[in-house]
Design an enzyme around this catalytic site. Structure first.
Site, PDB file in Angstrom:
ATOM      1  N   ARG A 197       0.836  -1.201   0.000  1.00 47.89           N
ATOM      2  CA  ARG A 197       0.000   0.000   0.000  1.00 47.89           C
ATOM      3  C   ARG A 197       0.871   1.251   0.000  1.00 47.89           C
ATOM      4  O   ARG A 197       0.597   2.221  -0.706  1.00 47.89           O
ATOM      5  CB  ARG A 197      -0.932  -0.009   1.213  1.00 47.89           C
ATOM      6  CG  ARG A 197      -1.838   1.184   1.275  1.00 47.89           C
ATOM      7  CD  ARG A 197      -3.085   0.897   2.100  1.00 47.89           C
ATOM      8  NE  ARG A 197      -3.978   2.044   2.075  1.00 47.89           N
ATOM      9  CZ  ARG A 197      -4.050   2.935   3.047  1.00 47.89           C
ATOM     10  NH1 ARG A 197      -3.290   2.804   4.130  1.00 47.89           N
ATOM     11  NH2 ARG A 197      -4.864   3.945   2.949  1.00 47.89           N
ATOM     12  N   HIS A 253      -6.111  -6.080  -2.547  1.00 48.56           N
ATOM     13  CA  HIS A 253      -6.922  -6.240  -1.336  1.00 48.56           C
ATOM     14  C   HIS A 253      -7.158  -7.717  -1.010  1.00 48.56           C
ATOM     15  O   HIS A 253      -8.018  -8.029  -0.199  1.00 48.56           O
ATOM     16  CB  HIS A 253      -8.256  -5.488  -1.480  1.00 48.56           C
ATOM     17  CG  HIS A 253      -8.097  -3.997  -1.468  1.00 48.56           C
ATOM     18  ND1 HIS A 253      -9.149  -3.124  -1.626  1.00 48.56           N
ATOM     19  CD2 HIS A 253      -7.001  -3.205  -1.306  1.00 48.56           C
ATOM     20  CE1 HIS A 253      -8.708  -1.876  -1.582  1.00 48.56           C
ATOM     21  NE2 HIS A 253      -7.405  -1.898  -1.386  1.00 48.56           N
ATOM     22  N   HIS A 300       0.851   4.162  -2.913  1.00 47.24           N
ATOM     23  CA  HIS A 300       0.626   5.576  -2.595  1.00 47.24           C
ATOM     24  C   HIS A 300       1.796   6.426  -3.050  1.00 47.24           C
ATOM     25  O   HIS A 300       1.610   7.509  -3.602  1.00 47.24           O
ATOM     26  CB  HIS A 300       0.392   5.752  -1.091  1.00 47.24           C
ATOM     27  CG  HIS A 300      -0.992   5.377  -0.679  1.00 47.24           C
ATOM     28  ND1 HIS A 300      -1.650   5.985   0.364  1.00 47.24           N
ATOM     29  CD2 HIS A 300      -1.857   4.483  -1.182  1.00 47.24           C
ATOM     30  CE1 HIS A 300      -2.858   5.469   0.470  1.00 47.24           C
ATOM     31  NE2 HIS A 300      -3.005   4.541  -0.438  1.00 47.24           N
ATOM     32  N   ASN A 324      -3.260   9.430   4.483  1.00 49.91           N
ATOM     33  CA  ASN A 324      -2.114   8.629   4.899  1.00 49.91           C
ATOM     34  C   ASN A 324      -2.152   8.260   6.375  1.00 49.91           C
ATOM     35  O   ASN A 324      -1.264   7.566   6.840  1.00 49.91           O
ATOM     36  CB  ASN A 324      -0.809   9.395   4.650  1.00 49.91           C
ATOM     37  CG  ASN A 324      -0.317   9.147   3.239  1.00 49.91           C
ATOM     38  OD1 ASN A 324      -0.949   8.452   2.456  1.00 49.91           O
ATOM     39  ND2 ASN A 324       0.824   9.729   2.940  1.00 49.91           N
TER      40      ASN A 324
HETATM   41  C1  HEM Z   1      -9.398   1.126  -6.394  1.00 51.86           C
HETATM   42  C2  HEM Z   1      -9.384   1.954  -5.445  1.00 51.86           C
HETATM   43  C3  HEM Z   1      -8.854   1.695  -4.055  1.00 51.86           C
HETATM   44  C4  HEM Z   1      -9.432   2.134  -2.919  1.00 51.86           C
HETATM   45  C5  HEM Z   1     -10.691   2.980  -2.803  1.00 51.86           C
HETATM   46  C6  HEM Z   1      -8.623   1.668  -1.820  1.00 51.86           C
HETATM   47  C7  HEM Z   1      -8.873   1.935  -0.496  1.00 51.86           C
HETATM   48  C8  HEM Z   1      -8.252   1.333   0.565  1.00 51.86           C
HETATM   49  C9  HEM Z   1      -8.591   1.552   1.945  1.00 51.86           C
HETATM   50  C10 HEM Z   1      -9.645   2.521   2.453  1.00 51.86           C
HETATM   51  C11 HEM Z   1      -7.807   0.741   2.693  1.00 51.86           C
HETATM   52  C12 HEM Z   1      -7.805   0.616   4.202  1.00 51.86           C
HETATM   53  C13 HEM Z   1      -6.775   1.512   4.817  1.00 51.86           C
HETATM   54  C14 HEM Z   1      -6.831   1.447   6.309  1.00 51.86           C
HETATM   55  O1  HEM Z   1      -7.906   1.459   6.880  1.00 51.86           O
HETATM   56  O2  HEM Z   1      -5.754   1.390   6.929  1.00 51.86           O
HETATM   57  C15 HEM Z   1      -6.962   0.012   1.793  1.00 51.86           C
HETATM   58  C16 HEM Z   1      -6.029  -0.930   2.171  1.00 51.86           C
HETATM   59  C17 HEM Z   1      -5.116  -1.479   1.313  1.00 51.86           C
HETATM   60  N1  HEM Z   1      -4.969  -1.170  -0.031  1.00 51.86           N
HETATM   61 FE1  HEM Z   1      -6.285  -0.162  -1.180  1.00 51.86          FE
HETATM   62  N2  HEM Z   1      -7.569   0.938  -2.305  1.00 51.86           N
HETATM   63  C18 HEM Z   1      -7.652   0.938  -3.669  1.00 51.86           C
HETATM   64  C19 HEM Z   1      -6.744   0.365  -4.528  1.00 51.86           C
HETATM   65  C20 HEM Z   1      -5.573  -0.242  -4.123  1.00 51.86           C
HETATM   66  C21 HEM Z   1      -4.482  -0.606  -4.999  1.00 51.86           C
HETATM   67  C22 HEM Z   1      -4.442  -0.347  -6.496  1.00 51.86           C
HETATM   68  C23 HEM Z   1      -3.532  -1.189  -4.217  1.00 51.86           C
HETATM   69  C24 HEM Z   1      -2.162  -1.731  -4.588  1.00 51.86           C
HETATM   70  C25 HEM Z   1      -1.778  -2.081  -5.780  1.00 51.86           C
HETATM   71  C26 HEM Z   1      -4.033  -1.223  -2.865  1.00 51.86           C
HETATM   72  C27 HEM Z   1      -3.401  -1.818  -1.802  1.00 51.86           C
HETATM   73  C28 HEM Z   1      -3.920  -1.886  -0.522  1.00 51.86           C
HETATM   74  C29 HEM Z   1      -3.383  -2.744   0.528  1.00 51.86           C
HETATM   75  C30 HEM Z   1      -2.241  -3.746   0.374  1.00 51.86           C
HETATM   76  C31 HEM Z   1      -4.129  -2.490   1.680  1.00 51.86           C
HETATM   77  C32 HEM Z   1      -3.928  -3.105   3.073  1.00 51.86           C
HETATM   78  C33 HEM Z   1      -2.957  -2.251   3.859  1.00 51.86           C
HETATM   79  C34 HEM Z   1      -2.567  -2.852   5.196  1.00 51.86           C
HETATM   80  O3  HEM Z   1      -2.984  -3.947   5.548  1.00 51.86           O
HETATM   81  O4  HEM Z   1      -1.771  -2.215   5.906  1.00 51.86           O
HETATM   82  N3  HEM Z   1      -5.256  -0.618  -2.844  1.00 51.86           N
HETATM   83  N4  HEM Z   1      -7.234   0.400   0.507  1.00 51.86           N
HETATM   84  C1  LIG Z   2       2.995   6.121   9.433  1.00 53.89           C
HETATM   85  C2  LIG Z   2       2.875   7.580   9.594  1.00 53.89           C
HETATM   86  O1  LIG Z   2       3.796   8.324   9.383  1.00 53.89           O
HETATM   87  N1  LIG Z   2       1.699   7.990   9.949  1.00 53.89           N
HETATM   88  C3  LIG Z   2       1.452   9.380  10.229  1.00 53.89           C
HETATM   89  C4  LIG Z   2       0.169   9.827   9.603  1.00 53.89           C
HETATM   90  O2  LIG Z   2      -0.191  11.088  10.071  1.00 53.89           O
HETATM   91  C5  LIG Z   2      -0.313  11.209  11.482  1.00 53.89           C
HETATM   92  C6  LIG Z   2      -0.874  12.570  11.821  1.00 53.89           C
HETATM   93  O3  LIG Z   2      -0.134  13.582  11.247  1.00 53.89           O
HETATM   94  C7  LIG Z   2       1.031  10.962  12.135  1.00 53.89           C
HETATM   95  O4  LIG Z   2       0.931  11.073  13.540  1.00 53.89           O
HETATM   96  C8  LIG Z   2       1.460   9.568  11.761  1.00 53.89           C
HETATM   97  O5  LIG Z   2       2.740   9.322  12.262  1.00 53.89           O
END
Ligand code: HEM
Ligand SMILES: CC(=O)N[C@H]1CO[C@H](CO)[C@@H](O)[C@@H]1O
Ligand SMILES: *[C@@H]1O[C@H](CO)[C@@H](O)[C@H](O)[C@H]1NC(C)=O
Ligand SMILES: *[C@@H]1O[C@H](CO)[C@@H](O)[C@H](O)[C@H]1NC(C)=O
Length: 342
Positions: free
Chosen positions: A72, A204, A76, A104
């Site tokens: 992720r 995902h 980003h 972020n």
């Molecule tokens: C299509 C639109 C997309 C939306 C709206 C979206 C949105 C999100 C959101 C809201 C989360 C949860 C974040 C959190 O609560 O910490 C998430 C997690 C994640 N996203 Fe997406 N995402 C999208 C596409 C992608 C793409 C293209 C990738 C990578 C190629 C990606 C990789 C990930 C991964 C790996 C996680 C899990 C992160 C973790 O477990 O720390 N996403 N995404």
């Molecule tokens: C991982 C990371 O750097 N997260 C930051 C996201 O933004 C908050 C608020 O500014 C920081 O406290 C976190 O460290």
């Protein structure tokens, strides 16, 4: 490197051409991807890839959330200013950096920790050679493979960027409240097709989402239904319990793929067809006729998914990268070599 060869062969002429002329000649060569190569550090830092493999497997075994976190983080990074490690810069009193943009807030610490460890280990072997952007690109690929996903080639030679601003994040990343049309136009604006978007979102298949990203689907959904009726009811019930206190316990999160949460596979697409898509943006890919054919394809054929994902990730990995003097090799990944005040 072709450029290096051209440069030395020009200089080795008995009557060396004026340097200005050489500089002009070089400036006509393409500036970006032509300079990347898988062998970029083979001479200057031969231990780069073995060190990465060692650091990555140790970290992933100790902290299994690292793979998803890093994938992720990398996505980003690439969508904002290109794959140039801009997301790794820390904010200071003069600048709120990219990683501290609202979106972020949930970028997980494990991925930053991984890159810091890798950079320190690599600097010991070959100081000032390997960019943070390349470290992040290789780390992502190796972690995907480690959790069962497809291998793809990562060409190297990215430079680290000079800009990291929270204010530049907005509009470059999809959010969990977007419609399919909004997601499509965002991805298309960055050169990705609908099919590539669906394949990339297969990311995902691993990782977590925090309750606030899908709570609107769980409580007070509509006049007629407490939760989103497109959820499988048992799944919705379990999520409602899990997230019951999410406003006070903001760390609460659910697996993106409830069936095989830590394995990189095509289960994500099978889930969408059974009402087990976590985010409304996930489920929407199955509802919309522009994206559903690809959901069906990847649900039916994991090989087709892996090929498409690998290909799309290669494309993400070179998105707006910087080479030559358009970037630098940072000494540490969280700050520019010349600390800027704006
Ligand atoms: C299509 C639109 C997309 C939306 C709206 C979206 C949105 C999100 C959101 C809201 C989360 C949860 C974040 C959190 O609560 O910490 C998430 C997690 C994640 N996203 Fe997406 N995402 C999208 C596409 C992608 C793409 C293209 C990738 C990578 C190629 C990606 C990789 C990930 C991964 C790996 C996680 C899990 C992160 C973790 O477990 O720390 N996403 N995404
Ligand atoms: C991982 C990371 O750097 N997260 C930051 C996201 O933004 C908050 C608020 O500014 C920081 O406290 C976190 O460290
Ligand atoms: C749902 O809505 C009702 C009335 O609008 C409100 O009293 C209740 O607190 C809401 N529940 C949740 C979980 O938000
Ligand atoms: C699955 O996809 C791969 C790659 O596109 C293709 O070669 C293969 O024939 C497909 N398998 C089936 C059963 O359709």
């Amino acid at each position: 490197m072709k450029m290096g060869f051209l440069y030395t062969s020009l200089l080795s002429q008995p009557m060396a051409m004026p340097l200005l002329f050489i500089a002009l000649a070089l400036s006509f060569l393409p500036h970006t991807q032509s300079k990347l190569s898988a062998a970029y550090y083979d001479k200057t830092c031969p231990l780069f890839k073995p060190i990465m493999r060692e650091i990555i497997s140790t970290k992933q075994i100790n902290d299994p959330t690292t793979a998803a976190a890093t994938l992720r983080l990398f996505f980003h990074d690439c969508m904002v200013e290109g794959c140039d490690a801009s997301v790794l810069i820390s904010s200071n009193s003069f600048n709120t950096a990219e990683r501290d943009a609202d979106i972020n807030l949930s970028l997980p610490g494990d991925s930053f920790d991984l890159i810091t460890r890798a950079k320190i280990a690599i600097e010991v072997q070959c100081p000032g050679i390997v960019s943070c952007a390349d470290i992040l690109a290789i780390a992502t690929r190796d972690l995907i493979v480690m959790v069962g996903g497809p291998y793809y080639e990562v060409r190297l030679g990215r430079k680290d960027g000079f800009i990291s601003k929270a204010s530049r994040v907005d509009g470059n990343l999809a959010t969990s409240s977007m419609s399919v049309s909004e997601m499509l136009s965002l991805f298309e604006s960055k050169g990705f097709t609908a099919q590539e978007m669906v394949a990339l979102t297969g990311a995902h298949t691993i990782g977590f989402s925090h309750c606030k990203e899908f709570s609107h689907r769980l409580y007070n959904f509509s006049k007629t239904s407490e939760f989103d009726p497109t959820y499988n009811p048992k799944y919705a019930e379990a999520l409602r319990k899990l997230c019951a206190k999410y406003t006070s316990n903001t760390a609460m999160a659910a697996f993106n793929d409830v069936v095989t949460p830590s394995k990189f596979d095509n289960m994500y697409y099978l889930n969408l067809k059974r009402g087990l898509g976590l985010l409304s943006t996930d489920h929407a890919l199955y509802l919309d006729s522009r994206t559903r054919p690809y959901v069906d394809l990847y649900a039916a054929n994991q090989t087709a998914f892996f090929q498409a994902f690998a290909h799309a990730m290669e494309k993400v990995s070179v998105h707006k990268i910087k080479t030559g003097r358009k970037g630098e090799v940072r000494r540490r990944c969280d700050s520019f070599n010349n600390i800027k005040t704006s």
